[in-house]
Design a protein around this motif. Structure first.
Motif, PDB file in Angstrom:
ATOM      1  N   THR A 156       0.814  -1.174  -0.137  1.00  0.00           N
ATOM      2  CA  THR A 156       0.251  -0.145  -0.008  1.00  0.00           C
ATOM      3  C   THR A 156       0.899   1.114  -0.177  1.00  0.00           C
ATOM      4  O   THR A 156       0.531   2.267  -0.725  1.00  0.00           O
ATOM      5  CB  THR A 156      -1.009  -0.048   1.342  1.00  0.00           C
ATOM      6  OG1 THR A 156      -1.812  -1.306   1.087  1.00  0.00           O
ATOM      7  CG2 THR A 156      -1.786   1.261   1.232  1.00  0.00           C
ATOM      8  N   LEU A 157       1.967   1.342   0.843  1.00  0.00           N
ATOM      9  CA  LEU A 157       2.661   2.124   0.800  1.00  0.00           C
ATOM     10  C   LEU A 157       3.467   2.587  -0.456  1.00  0.00           C
ATOM     11  O   LEU A 157       3.491   3.828  -0.969  1.00  0.00           O
ATOM     12  CB  LEU A 157       3.756   2.205   2.028  1.00  0.00           C
ATOM     13  CG  LEU A 157       3.219   2.273   3.230  1.00  0.00           C
ATOM     14  CD1 LEU A 157       4.469   1.991   4.547  1.00  0.00           C
ATOM     15  CD2 LEU A 157       2.916   3.759   3.753  1.00  0.00           C
ATOM     16  N   MET A 158       3.929   1.294  -1.031  1.00  0.00           N
ATOM     17  CA  MET A 158       4.906   1.540  -2.569  1.00  0.00           C
ATOM     18  C   MET A 158       3.673   2.090  -3.469  1.00  0.00           C
ATOM     19  O   MET A 158       4.213   2.993  -4.232  1.00  0.00           O
ATOM     20  CB  MET A 158       5.212   0.130  -2.744  1.00  0.00           C
ATOM     21  CG  MET A 158       6.065   0.106  -3.966  1.00  0.00           C
ATOM     22  SD  MET A 158       7.705   1.306  -3.582  1.00  0.00           S
ATOM     23  CE  MET A 158       8.335   0.369  -2.422  1.00  0.00           C
ATOM     24  N   VAL A 159       2.412   1.673  -3.564  1.00  0.00           N
ATOM     25  CA  VAL A 159       1.648   2.155  -4.461  1.00  0.00           C
ATOM     26  C   VAL A 159       1.044   3.597  -4.397  1.00  0.00           C
ATOM     27  O   VAL A 159       1.239   4.456  -5.255  1.00  0.00           O
ATOM     28  CB  VAL A 159       0.286   1.212  -4.349  1.00  0.00           C
ATOM     29  CG1 VAL A 159      -0.821   1.908  -5.302  1.00  0.00           C
ATOM     30  CG2 VAL A 159       0.385  -0.060  -4.865  1.00  0.00           C
ATOM     31  N   GLY A 160       1.003   3.922  -2.906  1.00  0.00           N
ATOM     32  CA  GLY A 160       0.813   5.137  -2.528  1.00  0.00           C
ATOM     33  C   GLY A 160       1.905   6.193  -3.073  1.00  0.00           C
ATOM     34  O   GLY A 160       1.663   7.345  -3.571  1.00  0.00           O
ATOM     35  N   ILE A 161       3.201   5.776  -2.658  1.00  0.00           N
ATOM     36  CA  ILE A 161       4.364   6.628  -3.010  1.00  0.00           C
ATOM     37  C   ILE A 161       4.506   6.905  -4.525  1.00  0.00           C
ATOM     38  O   ILE A 161       4.754   7.728  -4.982  1.00  0.00           O
ATOM     39  CB  ILE A 161       5.690   5.890  -2.275  1.00  0.00           C
ATOM     40  CG1 ILE A 161       5.454   5.862  -0.913  1.00  0.00           C
ATOM     41  CG2 ILE A 161       6.793   6.499  -2.944  1.00  0.00           C
ATOM     42  CD1 ILE A 161       6.677   5.258  -0.232  1.00  0.00           C
ATOM     43  N   GLY A 162       4.212   5.499  -5.356  1.00  0.00           N
ATOM     44  CA  GLY A 162       4.450   5.568  -6.790  1.00  0.00           C
ATOM     45  C   GLY A 162       3.180   6.606  -7.268  1.00  0.00           C
ATOM     46  O   GLY A 162       3.573   7.284  -8.100  1.00  0.00           O
ATOM     47  N   TYR A 163       2.060   6.532  -6.848  1.00  0.00           N
ATOM     48  CA  TYR A 163       0.951   7.761  -7.326  1.00  0.00           C
ATOM     49  C   TYR A 163       1.447   8.889  -7.117  1.00  0.00           C
ATOM     50  O   TYR A 163       1.059   9.812  -7.790  1.00  0.00           O
ATOM     51  CB  TYR A 163      -0.468   7.151  -6.505  1.00  0.00           C
ATOM     52  CG  TYR A 163      -1.459   8.159  -6.729  1.00  0.00           C
ATOM     53  CD1 TYR A 163      -2.099   8.026  -8.124  1.00  0.00           C
ATOM     54  CD2 TYR A 163      -1.890   9.125  -5.895  1.00  0.00           C
ATOM     55  CE1 TYR A 163      -3.076   8.856  -8.422  1.00  0.00           C
ATOM     56  CE2 TYR A 163      -2.896   9.932  -6.464  1.00  0.00           C
ATOM     57  CZ  TYR A 163      -3.388   9.863  -7.714  1.00  0.00           C
ATOM     58  OH  TYR A 163      -4.521  10.496  -7.895  1.00  0.00           O
ATOM     59  N   LYS A 164       1.926   9.148  -5.742  1.00  0.00           N
ATOM     60  CA  LYS A 164       2.029  10.456  -5.298  1.00  0.00           C
ATOM     61  C   LYS A 164       3.344  11.179  -6.190  1.00  0.00           C
ATOM     62  O   LYS A 164       3.271  12.288  -6.729  1.00  0.00           O
ATOM     63  CB  LYS A 164       2.450  10.625  -3.878  1.00  0.00           C
ATOM     64  CG  LYS A 164       2.575  11.905  -3.308  1.00  0.00           C
ATOM     65  CD  LYS A 164       1.387  12.584  -3.495  1.00  0.00           C
ATOM     66  CE  LYS A 164       1.610  14.134  -2.685  1.00  0.00           C
ATOM     67  NZ  LYS A 164       0.282  14.918  -2.787  1.00  0.00           N
ATOM     68  N   ILE A 165       4.542  10.318  -6.265  1.00  0.00           N
ATOM     69  CA  ILE A 165       5.480  10.522  -7.228  1.00  0.00           C
ATOM     70  C   ILE A 165       5.048  10.800  -8.685  1.00  0.00           C
ATOM     71  O   ILE A 165       5.410  11.925  -9.405  1.00  0.00           O
ATOM     72  CB  ILE A 165       6.871   9.507  -7.481  1.00  0.00           C
ATOM     73  CG1 ILE A 165       7.187   9.598  -5.840  1.00  0.00           C
ATOM     74  CG2 ILE A 165       7.672   9.823  -8.503  1.00  0.00           C
ATOM     75  CD1 ILE A 165       8.187   8.545  -5.605  1.00  0.00           C
ATOM     76  N   ASP A 166       4.090  10.088  -9.126  1.00  0.00           N
ATOM     77  CA  ASP A 166       3.630  10.526 -10.524  1.00  0.00           C
ATOM     78  C   ASP A 166       2.979  11.698 -10.576  1.00  0.00           C
ATOM     79  O   ASP A 166       2.804  12.490 -11.788  1.00  0.00           O
ATOM     80  CB  ASP A 166       2.626   9.139 -11.035  1.00  0.00           C
ATOM     81  CG  ASP A 166       2.507   9.214 -12.390  1.00  0.00           C
ATOM     82  OD1 ASP A 166       3.178   9.114 -13.366  1.00  0.00           O
ATOM     83  OD2 ASP A 166       1.060   9.384 -12.511  1.00  0.00           O
ATOM     84  N   THR A 167       2.255  11.962  -9.591  1.00  0.00           N
ATOM     85  CA  THR A 167       1.127  13.113  -9.631  1.00  0.00           C
ATOM     86  C   THR A 167       2.169  14.416  -9.554  1.00  0.00           C
ATOM     87  O   THR A 167       2.070  15.301 -10.317  1.00  0.00           O
ATOM     88  CB  THR A 167       0.448  13.198  -8.503  1.00  0.00           C
ATOM     89  OG1 THR A 167      -0.472  11.994  -8.309  1.00  0.00           O
ATOM     90  CG2 THR A 167      -0.552  14.353  -8.435  1.00  0.00           C
TER      91      THR A 167
END
Length: 401
Positions: A17-28
């Motif tokens: 969950t953290l990795m997906v959240g971090i990836g989404y935030k970085i992409d945004t």
């Protein structure tokens, strides 16, 4: 209690969950930053192009586009309009194509020009690389999770073998043969189980042999005593032989309970159990026992073993009571024995072990095996043995449900 597999799964889900959240935030963040750069550059380029189109020929425009790192492309399928501005002679737009590219659209009178900045592709490519790295990290995390579960999965087999061993299946062994730490645990368990099984078998054989060998000389001794004239010495010897015979019988009974994995499963009433127990009880004065059957419920088990357990409870109550009568009460799923006496000198569980008695009752006949036999019989049936002391009265109960 949470198992290690559950803990690992929870940690994996949290990490995922953290990795997906971090990836989404970085992409945004990268997308917003990239769009900001695109807007600034295309705004400046658009103003210049409108001025050039009013004064330059088509060939000159091509050269000027190249100075801005812009190349003409065909019309594109638009996914999103980032910005749109009207102009005196046309329209100015920044478009986001379906492929993720940002396109500058200039409409000057009837001419439509679509331009793409070649230098901006590098920033877009870096964003894709970063996203790819995040996805790769998620994949690696998932692979590690699966590998850990596969490495720990033999623990289920080892645990199951240990549980079977604890339930009396002394031949239970683990079949795990991996060449790692878990395999070492399995091999150590197998060696330990074999050692314990050998010790148990040796003890069982010793008790059986000693028990059977003792009964013959005891019987001979009792027979020989009958030939002697009555005397105090004869009574003392006779009493000693009977105590030896009782001790031998109780030891053999304990050994039989230890070796028995399967017991009879008959249905009978509580009254039948009470009558069978009383038939085994040596009761000199019947007024010393009060029997009350409030609910003649049906129970399932081995009548001989359960009657022996109840007989032992009654026998202990008679031996250690300082006031009579003792009481036997039968209610729904409960058989209780009451007797008036001094409180136990130690915790109740202490007296469930073999050869344990109150220090104050050392002169009383017995070997401290009665409650041990009762607890084993009750446990074999899946019943419960409870104890309480209230108002100077002991209460031992067998709970069948």
């Amino acid at each position: 209690m949470m198992s290690i597999f559950t803990k690992i799964t929870i940690l994996f889900l949290i990490s995922l969950t953290l990795m997906v959240g971090i990836g989404y935030k970085i992409d945004t963040i990268n997308t917003e930053k990239y769009e900001s750069i695109v807007l600034q550059k295309y705004l400046l380029d658009g103003r210049k192009i409108f001025r050039w189109m009013a004064t330059s020929s088509p060939n000159e425009l091509e050269d000027k586009f190249r100075t801005l790192n812009l190349v003409k492309i065909d019309s594109v399928v638009t996914k999103q309009v980032i910005m749109r501005q009207s102009h005196t002679f046309g329209l100015f737009e920044i478009l986001k194509a379906e492929g993720g590219e940002y396109i500058l659209h200039i409409r000057y009178f009837e001419d439509n020009i679509y331009l793409r900045d070649t230098t901006l592709q590098e920033g877009l490519r870096e964003g894709w690389i970063l996203n790819a790295l995040v996805i790769a990290d998620i994949v690696v995390l998932s692979v590690i999770f699966i590998l850990i579960l596969r490495m720990l999965s033999p623990l289920h087999s080892i645990t199951a073998s240990m549980r079977r061993f604890a339930k009396g299946e002394y031949r239970s062994r683990s079949a795990i043969e991996t060449h790692d730490e878990i395999g070492e645990v399995a091999r150590s368990y197998n060696e330990m189980a074999q050692t314990i099984e050998n010790l148990i078998q040796s003890r069982q054989e010793l008790l059986r042999d000693v028990g059977h060998e003792l009964r013959t000389p005891i019987a001979r001794g009792l027979f020989a005593l009958e030939q002697l004239e009555d005397s105090k010495v004869r009574e003392t010897l006779k009493h000693s032989f009977k105590e030896l015979d009782q001790l031998t019988q109780e030891l053999l009974e304990i050994e039989k309970l230890q070796a028995t994995d399967i017991i009879r499963s008959d249905r009978f009433s509580a009254e039948t159990l009470v009558m069978e127990a009383l038939s085994k009880l040596y009761l000199i004065d019947e007024s010393n026992l009060s029997v009350t059957i409030k609910d003649n419920f049906i129970l399932t088990g081995d009548l001989q073993y359960l009657s022996l357990a109840l007989k032992n409870l009654l026998d202990n109550a008679l031996k250690y009571s300082d006031r009579f009568p003792i009481a036997l009460d039968v209610t729904t799923n409960r058989i209780s024995v009451y007797n008036h006496a001094q409180p136990l000198e130690r915790e109740f569980n202490y007296f469930l072990t073999p050869f344990t008695r109150q220090e104050s009752s050392r002169t009383t006949q017995g070997f401290g095996l009665g409650l041990n036999i009762v607890s084993k019989i009750v446990a074999k049936h899946g019943f419960s043995l409870t104890y309480k002391y209230e108002n100077e009265e002991h209460c031992f109960s067998i709970l069948t449900a």
